[in-house]
Design an enzyme around this catalytic site. Structure first.
Site, mmCIF file in Angstrom:
data_model
loop_
_atom_site.group_PDB
_atom_site.id
_atom_site.type_symbol
_atom_site.label_atom_id
_atom_site.label_comp_id
_atom_site.label_asym_id
_atom_site.label_seq_id
_atom_site.Cartn_x
_atom_site.Cartn_y
_atom_site.Cartn_z
ATOM 1 N N SER A 197 -48.516 9.913 1.872
ATOM 2 C CA SER A 197 -49.739 10.451 2.479
ATOM 3 C C SER A 197 -50.460 11.462 1.603
ATOM 4 O O SER A 197 -51.446 12.064 2.042
ATOM 5 C CB SER A 197 -49.428 11.068 3.843
ATOM 6 O OG SER A 197 -48.324 11.905 3.743
ATOM 7 N N THR A 246 -50.270 14.887 5.416
ATOM 8 C CA THR A 246 -51.005 15.903 4.661
ATOM 9 C C THR A 246 -50.222 17.203 4.458
ATOM 10 O O THR A 246 -49.659 17.732 5.403
ATOM 11 C CB THR A 246 -52.268 16.253 5.484
ATOM 12 O OG1 THR A 246 -52.988 15.055 5.688
ATOM 13 C CG2 THR A 246 -53.123 17.290 4.802
ATOM 14 N N THR A 305 -54.485 15.483 0.574
ATOM 15 C CA THR A 305 -54.064 14.305 1.354
ATOM 16 C C THR A 305 -54.668 13.028 0.784
ATOM 17 O O THR A 305 -55.697 13.074 0.095
ATOM 18 C CB THR A 305 -54.539 14.459 2.820
ATOM 19 O OG1 THR A 305 -53.973 13.429 3.615
ATOM 20 C CG2 THR A 305 -56.060 14.392 2.952
ATOM 21 N N ARG A 325 -64.260 7.043 4.096
ATOM 22 C CA ARG A 325 -64.010 7.950 5.217
ATOM 23 C C ARG A 325 -63.366 9.253 4.706
ATOM 24 O O ARG A 325 -62.473 9.246 3.878
ATOM 25 C CB ARG A 325 -63.071 7.278 6.217
ATOM 26 C CG ARG A 325 -62.635 8.160 7.400
ATOM 27 C CD ARG A 325 -61.321 8.853 7.145
ATOM 28 N NE ARG A 325 -60.831 9.605 8.299
ATOM 29 C CZ ARG A 325 -59.844 10.482 8.239
ATOM 30 N NH1 ARG A 325 -59.240 10.737 7.087
ATOM 31 N NH2 ARG A 325 -59.437 11.125 9.313
ATOM 32 N N THR A 342 -52.760 19.433 9.977
ATOM 33 C CA THR A 342 -52.566 18.015 9.708
ATOM 34 C C THR A 342 -52.845 17.258 10.997
ATOM 35 O O THR A 342 -52.789 17.848 12.072
ATOM 36 C CB THR A 342 -51.129 17.771 9.215
ATOM 37 O OG1 THR A 342 -50.925 16.386 8.993
ATOM 38 C CG2 THR A 342 -50.090 18.249 10.210
ATOM 39 N N GLY A 343 -53.140 15.998 10.878
ATOM 40 C CA GLY A 343 -53.375 15.206 12.079
ATOM 41 C C GLY A 343 -54.706 14.486 12.024
ATOM 42 O O GLY A 343 -55.283 14.319 10.945
HETATM 43 N N1 ASP Z 1 -55.808 15.163 8.415
HETATM 44 C C1 ASP Z 1 -55.722 14.003 7.595
HETATM 45 C C2 ASP Z 1 -57.006 13.229 7.707
HETATM 46 O O1 ASP Z 1 -57.546 13.124 8.792
HETATM 47 C C3 ASP Z 1 -54.602 13.071 7.899
HETATM 48 C C4 ASP Z 1 -53.311 13.653 8.358
HETATM 49 O O2 ASP Z 1 -53.079 14.851 8.208
HETATM 50 O O3 ASP Z 1 -52.490 12.895 8.874
HETATM 51 O O4 ASP Z 1 -57.416 12.659 6.725
#
Ligand code: ASP
Length: 329
Positions: free
Chosen positions: A79, A189, A207, A217, A240-241
């Site tokens: 990731s 991330t 990330t 995106r 993260t998320g």
């Molecule tokens: N926050 C990151 C994104 O939306 C992805 C992640 O942290 O899982 O690109």
């Protein structure tokens, strides 16, 4: 979270933390001195690198920069950086940002073929009059500054992409089960925050973004105020998320402002998640994983997530700690 699940989560943490009463876990304190915290347990390796810098009286900026380079260079980390899962077109596109104690910022978005996106972000901060460079322009800037083009795909990420193509099913909203499955294989991330021996704070976030995303995106991670924010008088936050949701609430900035008005780091992380719930409703929020971490000027730290199983790695003079975040659902 029910008790059985809670115990299961704690099974992965150090005995010191596992034995702590929850009141103590709510407001962890390191009395001054350098400290580094990161999203996700596996990033204790990145913290160790950052700690090396901090323990030599290096700056928090150098610490977070060098710290997050560890997962960027790790082909097994799917990731971040090299080996990060590609977008739906099979291209690995990286997002990163960095912020120092003087409010200096730099970011790159949708950068291809360069392993250390964070180093390019730092160069944007230090060598240009701008704060964000995207796509081809970011690649051109990196190449002009001596970065080498590299293929960021690995056999593992190509296989994962080919498997994904069979169904091409893309839904960033997740269930708890899906998140558990993803965390078993992988982590997400890296957001890292540090305080150095001069009591200055910096942060970095890097990330490859949402796996199999639309080409071009960009999520929250390279957006200052969303994926990362530092205010040297107050503290810092990162996360993260699901980036679309973090951008909606300016997550990291919201957390720092909540700390400014008196909330502990943990309370402030929870407050930002509640902001999303009040904006979009519980049914929406229940399908989203977001994990925030925060650090205040005293070296107090905390974390909170929307759904279970988010962890934070901490490295300070007290050693290494892994904290299992409390979650809203
Ligand atoms: N926050 C990151 C994104 O939306 C992805 C992640 O942290 O899982 O690109």
């Amino acid at each position: 979270m029910n008790r059985r699940k809670f115990v299961k989560v704690l099974g992965t943490v150090t005995p010191v933390i596992a034995a702590m009463p929850s009141e103590l876990m709510a407001f962890n304190k390191v009395a001054n001195g350098p400290i580094v915290i990161s999203t996700w347990e596996p990033n204790k390796k990145a913290n160790a690198e950052a700690w090396e810098v901090l323990s030599r009286q290096g700056s928090a900026l150098d610490a977070v920069h060098q710290g997050v380079m560890v997962p960027e260079a790790d082909p097994e980390d799917t990731s971040v950086g090299l080996g990060g899962f590609p977008d739906r077109d099979g291209k690995v596109t990286l997002d990163a940002c960095i912020m120092d104690h003087e409010g200096n910022i730099g970011a790159v978005m949708a950068l291809e073929e360069i392993v250390h996106a964070i180093s390019v972000a730092r160069l944007v901060m230090e060598k240009t009059p701008h704060v964000q460079i995207v796509g081809d322009g970011a690649l051109q800037f990196a190449l002009e500054n001596g970065f080498k083009r590299e293929n960021l795909l690995t056999p593992k990420s190509i296989e994962a992409w080919k498997n994904w193509l069979k169904k091409s099913n893309y839904n960033p909203m997740e269930t708890v089960e899906l998140i558990e499955e993803r965390i078993k294989k992988n982590h997400d991330t890296i957001g890292m925050l540090a305080i150095d021996s001069l009591n200055n704070i910096s942060g970095a976030c890097t990330t490859s973004g949402m796996a199999f995303k639309m080409h071009g995106r960009v999520g929250d991670s390279p957006i200052i105020g969303a994926g990362l924010y530092v205010d040297n008088e107050i503290g810092a936050a990162t996360g993260t998320g699901v980036g679309e949701e973090v951008v909606r609430i300016c997550g990291s900035h919201t957390i720092v402002e909540a700390m400014r008005y008196g909330k502990s780091p943990e309370e402030a992380c929870k407050h930002a998640l509640e902001r999303l719930i009040s904006m979009k409703g519980e049914n929406h929020a229940r399908k989203i994983q977001i994990g925030f971490i925060a650090l205040n000027k005293n070296g107090d730290y905390g974390c909170y997530s929307m759904l279970p199983n988010f962890t934070m790695a901490v490295h300070s003079q007290d050693g290494v700690q892994i904290i299992s975040a409390k979650s809203i659902f």
